[in-house]
Design a protein around this motif. Structure first.
Motif, PDB file in Angstrom:
ATOM      1  N   LEU A 165      -3.227   7.685  11.435  1.00 47.77           N
ATOM      2  CA  LEU A 165      -4.392   6.804  11.330  1.00 47.77           C
ATOM      3  C   LEU A 165      -4.328   5.914  10.091  1.00 47.77           C
ATOM      4  N   ALA A 166      -3.855   6.479   8.985  1.00 44.54           N
ATOM      5  CA  ALA A 166      -3.720   5.676   7.756  1.00 44.54           C
ATOM      6  C   ALA A 166      -2.714   4.548   7.967  1.00 44.54           C
ATOM      7  N   GLY A 167      -1.600   4.865   8.638  1.00 45.19           N
ATOM      8  CA  GLY A 167      -0.603   3.820   8.925  1.00 45.19           C
ATOM      9  C   GLY A 167      -1.170   2.707   9.791  1.00 45.19           C
ATOM     10  N   LEU A 168      -1.994   3.059  10.763  1.00 44.73           N
ATOM     11  CA  LEU A 168      -2.608   2.045  11.625  1.00 44.73           C
ATOM     12  C   LEU A 168      -3.586   1.175  10.838  1.00 44.73           C
ATOM     13  N   ARG A 169      -4.315   1.771   9.904  1.00 46.40           N
ATOM     14  CA  ARG A 169      -5.299   1.028   9.115  1.00 46.40           C
ATOM     15  C   ARG A 169      -4.627   0.046   8.164  1.00 46.40           C
ATOM     16  N   ILE A 170      -3.471   0.419   7.650  1.00 52.07           N
ATOM     17  CA  ILE A 170      -2.785  -0.450   6.681  1.00 52.07           C
ATOM     18  C   ILE A 170      -2.096  -1.562   7.444  1.00 52.07           C
ATOM     19  N   ALA A 206       0.845  -1.185   0.000  1.00 51.69           N
ATOM     20  CA  ALA A 206       0.000   0.000   0.000  1.00 51.69           C
ATOM     21  C   ALA A 206       0.887   1.244   0.000  1.00 51.69           C
ATOM     22  N   VAL A 207       0.332   2.322  -0.534  1.00 53.80           N
ATOM     23  CA  VAL A 207       1.058   3.585  -0.595  1.00 53.80           C
ATOM     24  C   VAL A 207       0.217   4.649   0.108  1.00 53.80           C
ATOM     25  N   ILE A 208       0.867   5.380   1.016  1.00 50.25           N
ATOM     26  CA  ILE A 208       0.210   6.532   1.645  1.00 50.25           C
ATOM     27  C   ILE A 208       0.713   7.765   0.915  1.00 50.25           C
ATOM     28  N   VAL A 209      -0.215   8.519   0.339  1.00 50.86           N
ATOM     29  CA  VAL A 209       0.145   9.699  -0.445  1.00 50.86           C
ATOM     30  C   VAL A 209      -0.143  10.953   0.377  1.00 50.86           C
ATOM     31  N   ALA A 210       0.906  11.755   0.569  1.00 51.98           N
ATOM     32  CA  ALA A 210       0.795  13.005   1.331  1.00 51.98           C
ATOM     33  C   ALA A 210       1.468  14.110   0.522  1.00 51.98           C
ATOM     34  N   THR A 211       0.908  14.389  -0.648  1.00 49.19           N
ATOM     35  CA  THR A 211       1.538  15.323  -1.597  1.00 49.19           C
ATOM     36  C   THR A 211       1.180  16.777  -1.364  1.00 49.19           C
TER      37      THR A 211
END
Length: 176
Positions: A171-176, A1-6
């Motif tokens: 939160l996104a990191g915890l969900r992944i 998965a990729v978390i995008v924070a652009t």
């Protein structure tokens, strides 16, 4: 998965004269990426970035600063503490504020606004534009189209404060 924070990019002002050399993005001025404006300065946009820029340059005695805002009030999306402090500084330093005013054109003389049923030109050596931020979604869109699991966080979802961006990333990191 990729978390995008652009993050975001500033919205440009689509009016005649918006491309003049003395028209600068307020975020670039605050980040010291451009010349330091002096003299008569008109800030277009009364949100937090516009108000910060107006106060930053309005506290210097050699400058005359005005804020132009389309909405009936400035700092609508600001916290109460920001609103109190900045309102006090605006009053203290004589920063003119025009609300319910629409920018029509930027000329060599200044910023032409429709205000109170007529037109008025605000003299300007520099014009600082702070009319909003737009989420940068190109990377997210291309990864999503490639079929990857992608989650957007922070300003690339909705422009906001640094705390909210960090929290949404956590939160996104915890969900992944």
């Amino acid at each position: 998965a990729v978390i995008v924070a652009t993050g975001t990019s500033p919205v440009k002002l689509p009016v005649p004269g918006g491309e003049r050399d003395n028209v600068l993005l307020a975020v670039d001025v605050l980040d010291q990426k451009t010349v330091t404006p002096t003299g008569k300065i008109v800030v277009i946009g009364g949100g937090l970035i516009g108000v910060e820029a107006a106060v930053e340059y309005g506290i210097k005695p050699e400058n005359q600063v005005a804020i132009v805002e389309m909405l009936p009030a400035i700092m609508r999306d600001c916290s109460d503490s920001d609103r109190i402090v900045y309102s006090q500084m605006i009053a203290e330093h004589g920063i003119e504020t025009l609300t319910s005013a629409r920018v029509v054109e930027i000329t060599a003389e200044g910023v032409v606004v429709e205000y109170k049923g007529g037109r008025r030109t605000l003299p300007a050596d520099y014009v600082l534009v702070a009319v909003g931020m737009r989420p940068q979604q190109a990377l997210y869109d291309s990864l999503k189209e490639a079929g990857m699991e992608v989650v957007r966080v922070g300003d690339c979802v909705k422009p906001g404060k640094i705390y909210d961006a960090i929290h949404s990333g956590h939160l996104a990191g915890l969900r992944i």
